[in-house]
Design a protein around this motif. Structure first.
Motif, PDB file in Angstrom:
ATOM      1  N   MET A  81       0.808  -1.205   0.000  1.00 15.85           N
ATOM      2  CA  MET A  81       0.000   0.000   0.000  1.00 15.85           C
ATOM      3  C   MET A  81       0.846   1.262   0.000  1.00 15.85           C
ATOM      4  O   MET A  81       0.495   2.272  -0.574  1.00 15.85           O
ATOM      5  CB  MET A  81      -0.938  -0.019   1.205  1.00 15.85           C
ATOM      6  CG  MET A  81      -2.011  -1.063   1.010  1.00 15.85           C
ATOM      7  SD  MET A  81      -2.466  -1.931   2.479  1.00 15.85           S
ATOM      8  CE  MET A  81      -3.776  -0.890   3.069  1.00 15.85           C
ATOM      9  N   VAL A  94      -1.337  -1.752  -5.645  1.00 15.76           N
ATOM     10  CA  VAL A  94      -1.886  -1.887  -4.299  1.00 15.76           C
ATOM     11  C   VAL A  94      -2.908  -3.009  -4.267  1.00 15.76           C
ATOM     12  O   VAL A  94      -2.878  -3.904  -3.434  1.00 15.76           O
ATOM     13  CB  VAL A  94      -2.563  -0.573  -3.858  1.00 15.76           C
ATOM     14  CG1 VAL A  94      -3.332  -0.773  -2.577  1.00 15.76           C
ATOM     15  CG2 VAL A  94      -1.558   0.529  -3.679  1.00 15.76           C
ATOM     16  N   ALA A  95      -3.832  -2.957  -5.202  1.00 15.37           N
ATOM     17  CA  ALA A  95      -4.952  -3.893  -5.162  1.00 15.37           C
ATOM     18  C   ALA A  95      -4.705  -5.152  -5.983  1.00 15.37           C
ATOM     19  O   ALA A  95      -5.616  -5.958  -6.145  1.00 15.37           O
ATOM     20  CB  ALA A  95      -6.219  -3.196  -5.661  1.00 15.37           C
ATOM     21  N   ASP A  98      -5.749  -8.396  -4.383  1.00 10.05           N
ATOM     22  CA  ASP A  98      -7.202  -8.546  -4.325  1.00 10.05           C
ATOM     23  C   ASP A  98      -7.774  -8.860  -5.691  1.00 10.05           C
ATOM     24  O   ASP A  98      -8.752  -9.601  -5.811  1.00 10.05           O
ATOM     25  CB  ASP A  98      -7.838  -7.267  -3.774  1.00 10.05           C
ATOM     26  CG  ASP A  98      -7.369  -6.993  -2.379  1.00 10.05           C
ATOM     27  OD1 ASP A  98      -6.349  -6.294  -2.245  1.00 10.05           O
ATOM     28  OD2 ASP A  98      -7.987  -7.506  -1.438  1.00 10.05           O
ATOM     29  N   GLY A 102      -9.861 -12.105  -6.185  1.00  5.70           N
ATOM     30  CA  GLY A 102     -11.260 -11.944  -6.577  1.00  5.70           C
ATOM     31  C   GLY A 102     -11.608 -12.515  -7.929  1.00  5.70           C
ATOM     32  O   GLY A 102     -12.775 -12.752  -8.223  1.00  5.70           O
ATOM     33  N   THR A 103     -10.615 -12.708  -8.793  1.00  7.30           N
ATOM     34  CA  THR A 103     -10.952 -13.132 -10.154  1.00  7.30           C
ATOM     35  C   THR A 103     -10.292 -14.431 -10.579  1.00  7.30           C
ATOM     36  O   THR A 103     -10.580 -14.935 -11.650  1.00  7.30           O
ATOM     37  CB  THR A 103     -10.554 -12.047 -11.182  1.00  7.30           C
ATOM     38  OG1 THR A 103      -9.163 -11.770 -11.022  1.00  7.30           O
ATOM     39  CG2 THR A 103     -11.334 -10.769 -10.974  1.00  7.30           C
ATOM     40  N   GLU A 114      -0.125  -6.856   4.661  1.00 11.80           N
ATOM     41  CA  GLU A 114      -0.103  -5.461   4.243  1.00 11.80           C
ATOM     42  C   GLU A 114       1.228  -4.811   4.578  1.00 11.80           C
ATOM     43  O   GLU A 114       1.766  -5.017   5.658  1.00 11.80           O
ATOM     44  CB  GLU A 114      -1.210  -4.683   4.964  1.00 11.80           C
ATOM     45  CG  GLU A 114      -2.592  -5.057   4.484  1.00 11.80           C
ATOM     46  CD  GLU A 114      -3.663  -4.425   5.347  1.00 11.80           C
ATOM     47  OE1 GLU A 114      -4.783  -4.954   5.336  1.00 11.80           O
ATOM     48  OE2 GLU A 114      -3.389  -3.436   6.038  1.00 11.80           O
TER      49      GLU A 114
ATOM     50  N   TYR B 270     -13.346  -7.597  -0.105  1.00 12.43           N
ATOM     51  CA  TYR B 270     -13.025  -7.512  -1.524  1.00 12.43           C
ATOM     52  C   TYR B 270     -11.861  -6.563  -1.779  1.00 12.43           C
ATOM     53  O   TYR B 270     -10.920  -6.891  -2.474  1.00 12.43           O
ATOM     54  CB  TYR B 270     -14.244  -7.028  -2.318  1.00 12.43           C
ATOM     55  CG  TYR B 270     -15.448  -7.897  -2.116  1.00 12.43           C
ATOM     56  CD1 TYR B 270     -16.366  -7.626  -1.117  1.00 12.43           C
ATOM     57  CD2 TYR B 270     -15.656  -9.015  -2.912  1.00 12.43           C
ATOM     58  CE1 TYR B 270     -17.460  -8.442  -0.918  1.00 12.43           C
ATOM     59  CE2 TYR B 270     -16.753  -9.835  -2.722  1.00 12.43           C
ATOM     60  CZ  TYR B 270     -17.648  -9.542  -1.715  1.00 12.43           C
ATOM     61  OH  TYR B 270     -18.728 -10.343  -1.517  1.00 12.43           O
ATOM     62  N   MET B 271     -11.968  -5.360  -1.227  1.00 11.33           N
ATOM     63  CA  MET B 271     -10.915  -4.356  -1.419  1.00 11.33           C
ATOM     64  C   MET B 271     -10.869  -3.515  -0.171  1.00 11.33           C
ATOM     65  O   MET B 271     -11.848  -2.878   0.183  1.00 11.33           O
ATOM     66  CB  MET B 271     -11.269  -3.440  -2.599  1.00 11.33           C
ATOM     67  CG  MET B 271     -10.449  -3.704  -3.836  1.00 11.33           C
ATOM     68  SD  MET B 271     -11.028  -2.782  -5.254  1.00 11.33           S
ATOM     69  CE  MET B 271     -10.413  -1.165  -4.924  1.00 11.33           C
ATOM     70  N   ARG B 272      -9.744  -3.457   0.469  1.00  8.97           N
ATOM     71  CA  ARG B 272      -9.704  -2.826   1.777  1.00  8.97           C
ATOM     72  C   ARG B 272      -8.959  -1.499   1.762  1.00  8.97           C
ATOM     73  O   ARG B 272      -8.252  -1.172   2.699  1.00  8.97           O
ATOM     74  CB  ARG B 272      -9.010  -3.755   2.764  1.00  8.97           C
ATOM     75  CG  ARG B 272      -7.595  -4.120   2.306  1.00  8.97           C
ATOM     76  CD  ARG B 272      -6.943  -5.104   3.244  1.00  8.97           C
ATOM     77  NE  ARG B 272      -7.520  -6.430   3.142  1.00  8.97           N
ATOM     78  CZ  ARG B 272      -7.085  -7.466   3.827  1.00  8.97           C
ATOM     79  NH1 ARG B 272      -6.084  -7.327   4.658  1.00  8.97           N
ATOM     80  NH2 ARG B 272      -7.652  -8.638   3.689  1.00  8.97           N
ATOM     81  N   TYR B 273      -9.105  -0.719   0.690  1.00  7.68           N
ATOM     82  CA  TYR B 273      -8.258   0.455   0.531  1.00  7.68           C
ATOM     83  C   TYR B 273      -9.054   1.753   0.512  1.00  7.68           C
ATOM     84  O   TYR B 273      -9.418   2.240  -0.552  1.00  7.68           O
ATOM     85  CB  TYR B 273      -7.444   0.335  -0.758  1.00  7.68           C
ATOM     86  CG  TYR B 273      -6.818  -1.018  -0.899  1.00  7.68           C
ATOM     87  CD1 TYR B 273      -7.287  -1.922  -1.831  1.00  7.68           C
ATOM     88  CD2 TYR B 273      -5.785  -1.411  -0.061  1.00  7.68           C
ATOM     89  CE1 TYR B 273      -6.731  -3.178  -1.941  1.00  7.68           C
ATOM     90  CE2 TYR B 273      -5.228  -2.662  -0.166  1.00  7.68           C
ATOM     91  CZ  TYR B 273      -5.699  -3.551  -1.106  1.00  7.68           C
ATOM     92  OH  TYR B 273      -5.157  -4.791  -1.214  1.00  7.68           O
ATOM     93  N   LEU B 314     -14.034  -6.621  -9.637  1.00  8.01           N
ATOM     94  CA  LEU B 314     -14.540  -7.430  -8.533  1.00  8.01           C
ATOM     95  C   LEU B 314     -16.053  -7.412  -8.428  1.00  8.01           C
ATOM     96  O   LEU B 314     -16.625  -8.107  -7.602  1.00  8.01           O
ATOM     97  CB  LEU B 314     -13.920  -6.940  -7.213  1.00  8.01           C
ATOM     98  CG  LEU B 314     -12.405  -7.139  -7.138  1.00  8.01           C
ATOM     99  CD1 LEU B 314     -11.842  -6.462  -5.906  1.00  8.01           C
ATOM    100  CD2 LEU B 314     -12.069  -8.614  -7.095  1.00  8.01           C
TER     101      LEU B 314
END
Lengths: 357, 365
Positions: A81, A94-95, A98, A102-103, A114, B270-273, B314
């Protein structure tokens, strides 16, 4: 605790933190499995599997994860992050964990701690968390982390920079659980060799994970070296010098790459270190699209230095890239009719005949 | 000082109020049109995001009209918005315009109060604060009217009545010059909206429009999406209201803060930002909308908006796990009205059908 196969994709920030990550997991007694060097096949898998509107390096990283996921017991995909106080990492990176979680189907255990220097979550904390998730005790995790830090400190640089980690701070913090940033990569003195007469020096700007990847960068640095051109990359400029060269900008520089691109370029130009500048951009790179404007503002103060932005996208063909590069080298060498002209936005690309490599 | 600023829905009217009270001449640029967008796109890099090009276009038009100060939004979050004003300043200066760029961060109202004071022409802190509060209250009143209009349009008996009432109500609030007249004007405006005749017993499907802030607020950039959905018989609510945001930033909106905390919590798996501007929020808002009984959601974003693209990737998981269909709509300078309308029609048809029959409509414009 059994020895597990830990997969780390050879993409994105791996190129910067390789010794730290790899040695920590090895010291914990696990086997570290890296994805191979990017190939056409890996890139294709990433392009097909990943969501469309992200940048090329992230799609490539997705391909690396796809390649690795079935061969390993766990994947290490840290949530990066922030890597320096007061800054962010690019949102797509960053993501990225995820996005994968997620995919993608059929994933093994994913270790995604983190790392957020804005909130005191250091690299060491993240690696300790990963170690504990794999079943290591707190003490052995700390010892392993120390081994990783030692590897990062003592590692011979793969590129021209001399990077020295604040190692004592690192060891001390992991011994005393302090919240100080334990891994702060500071470059040492600038590794500048004197400019060799008769040879041209080009400054190549761009992300490390693009320049270090021979497929994403079309092997730019190697090509330049084969053409007898000396190459300087952003790592050769110490972070403090780069920061100083962007300190006049009156706004919050929350991405370090402003310093890495604009600050580095300004430093090179002010000290006449380069005969030309190439900026390797990835298609759909969000930060680059605006930082380009700031860079060109700096460059206009040095009109005699040729500048070439090269955009790499998934449809680009190597032949087109090669042609533009050669044209630019002609200008730099002064063998072109248009001497010291600026090669303008070379963003048109040709369709790629086949991606199989 | 001749101040101008890019359009962002009803914010334009609120800002004008503030600057007029500070005694500065306010230049309101023409509404955003295709011409504006093309003008901005001409001077922007191709890969810059859509709001950058649109706001640049408006700035050029303002400067052509004689503005010498431009107020532009900025942000402390992790997206490109924080780089808009420096990059736009470079471009505009290279085009030869002489002006001052004034960035303000809506999530940090204290900082921009200081900016207003600096350009208040010698006004005292009290007067600057009073001007700011007046502008904010007007903005909140405008937004209340807009919210009402989005709710009732789907049920209007006479087509177009809501839009006419909306214009009248906005006018009533806009004409207020003194803070003490505002409560009465607000009540009158709400009365005008409530007087619109509705079809009794109508129960239209409810859609939550979420996504990137700028696209949500400026109707000329989203092809009047919220109005279009209303005309198709869908009750609309949206997630981003700038007045509420500012109120929340100065800690005067407890319900809003609770809602924001809930959205963050729901999005966490799902997304923690929360730093990624409205990215994680969009996912969280979609889940909250599902739990509040909305029938569908529209994820509105500029093409290649980084946080929203991550949310979009997502949202199929959100649909699968929470049962709310999400339509991603990505708009840029090459989008056109017809394509959007077709997709919205298909989506609303799906919503009106039996709920078992919905599916996510994919793709971009």
């Amino acid at each position: 605790m059994n020895a597990l196969r830990i997969g780390i994709p050879r993409s994105l920030y791996f190129h910067r933190y390789r010794p730290l990550w790899v040695e920590t997991f090895r010291a914990l007694g696990h086997e570290v499995v890296l994805s191979p060097q990017t190939s056409g096949a890996i890139l294709e898998r990433g392009l097909r599997g990943c969501v469309h509107d992200v940048c090329l390096p992230v799609k490539c990283a997705y391909g690396h994860v796809l390649h690795l996921k079935n061969d390993v017991d766990a994947l290490f995909l840290p949530r990066l992050m922030s890597l320096r106080r007061g800054t962010y990492v690019c949102p797509k990176i960053v993501a990225f964990p995820d996005l994968v979680l997620g995919t993608m189907d059929g994933l093994p255990q994913v270790l995604a701690p983190e790392i957020d220097y804005r909130h005191g979550k250091t690299h060491t904390d993240a690696l300790l968390e990963a170690g504990r998730a794999l079943g290591a005790g707190p003490f052995s995790s700390r010892v392993a982390c120390g081994a990783g830090l030692a590897a990062l400190t003592g590692a011979k640089p793969a590129c021209r920079a001399r990077e020295r980690v604040a190692a004592t701070a690192g060891f001390w913090s992991y011994l005393t659980k302090s919240r100080a940033p334990s891994v702060r990569i500071e470059s040492g003195a600038e590794a500048v060799s004197p400019r060799r007469p008769g040879r041209k020096t080009l400054g190549v700007l761009g992300r490390r994970y693009v320049l270090a990847d021979s497929v994403l960068s079309f092997d730019l640095i190697e090509k330049l070296r084969r053409q007898d051109v000396d190459v300087l990359t952003p790592e050769s400029v110490p972070a403090a010098v780069a920061d100083e060269n962007v300190s006049h900008l009156p706004f919050d520089l929350y991405w370090t790459l402003v310093a890495e691109v604009v600050g580095v370029a300004r430093h090179w130009l002010r000290h006449s270190r380069v005969d030309g500048i190439i900026f390797l951009l990835s298609f759909e790179c969000g930060p680059d699209s605006l930082i380009k404007i700031l860079l060109e503002d700096v460059l206009k103060d040095f009109p005699s230095v040729p500048y070439c932005p090269l955009l790499v996208d998934e449809h680009a063909a190597e032949s087109g890239f090669q042609t533009r590069l050669e044209a630019f080298l002609d200008i730099v060498r002064g063998t072109s009719i248009a001497s010291s002209a600026v090669v303008h936005d070379a963003t048109r690309s040709c369709p790629r005949p086949s991606a199989k490599v | 000082m001749r101040v101008s600023f890019p359009h962002m829905g009803v914010l334009t009217l609120g800002m004008r109020t503030v600057f007029e009270r500070l005694g500065q001449e306010c230049i309101v640029a023409p509404p955003v049109t295709q011409k504006t967008i093309a003008l901005g796109a001409k001077h922007s890099p191709e890969l810059a995001c859509f709001p950058f090009k649109a706001t640049l276009g408006t700035m050029i038009e303002s400067l052509e009209m004689g503005a010498d100060t431009i107020v532009m939004a900025t942000i402390g979050g992790n997206c490109r918005l924080g780089f808009y004003w420096p990059a736009q300043q470079v471009i505009l200066k290279s085009l030869g315009y002489e002006f001052l760029m004034l960035p303000i961060n809506y999530d940090n109202p204290i900082s921009f109060l200081a900016e207003f004071k600096r350009f208040g022409g010698g006004k005292s802190w009290r007067e600057v604060l009073a001007a700011f509060v007046f502008g904010l209250r007007k903005l909140l009143a405008f937004e209340e009217v807009e919210r009402l209009s989005m709710r009732i349009r789907a049920r209007e008996k006479v087509k177009g009545a809501t839009t006419r009432a909306y214009r009248a109500a906005i006018g009533v609030v806009d004409r207020v010059r003194e803070p003490r007249d505002l409560p009465r004007a607000r009540a009158e405006a709400v009365g005008i909206m409530n007087a619109v005749e509705l079809v009794p017993g109508a129960a239209p499907p409810r859609v939550k429009v979420l996504g990137e802030a700028f696209m949500l607020m400026e109707p000329n950039l989203n092809f009047q999406l919220q109005v279009t959905l209303g005309e198709m018989g869908v009750e609309v609510d949206r997630t981003y209201w700038l007045g509420q945001r500012i109120k929340r930033a100065v800690r005067l909106d407890r319900a809003g803060r609770r809602h924001a905390e809930r959205v963050k919590r729901e999005a966490y798996p799902y997304m923690r930002y929360p730093d990624l501007c409205t990215g994680s929020e969009s996912l969280g808002e979609a889940i909250v909308a599902a739990k509040e009984g909305f029938d569908g959601a529209v994820l509105l974003m500029p093409f290649a908006c980084m946080p929203e693209v991550l949310a979009e990737s997502l949202c199929s998981r959100v649909t699968a796990e929470h049962g709310i269909p999400v339509l991603p709509v990505a708009i840029d300078e090459h989008s056109d009205d017809g394509g959007l309308r077709t997709r919205l029609e298909a989506f609303t048809d799906l919503l009106k059908m039996d709920s078992d029959a919905f599916a996510r409509v994919d793709g971009e414009i």
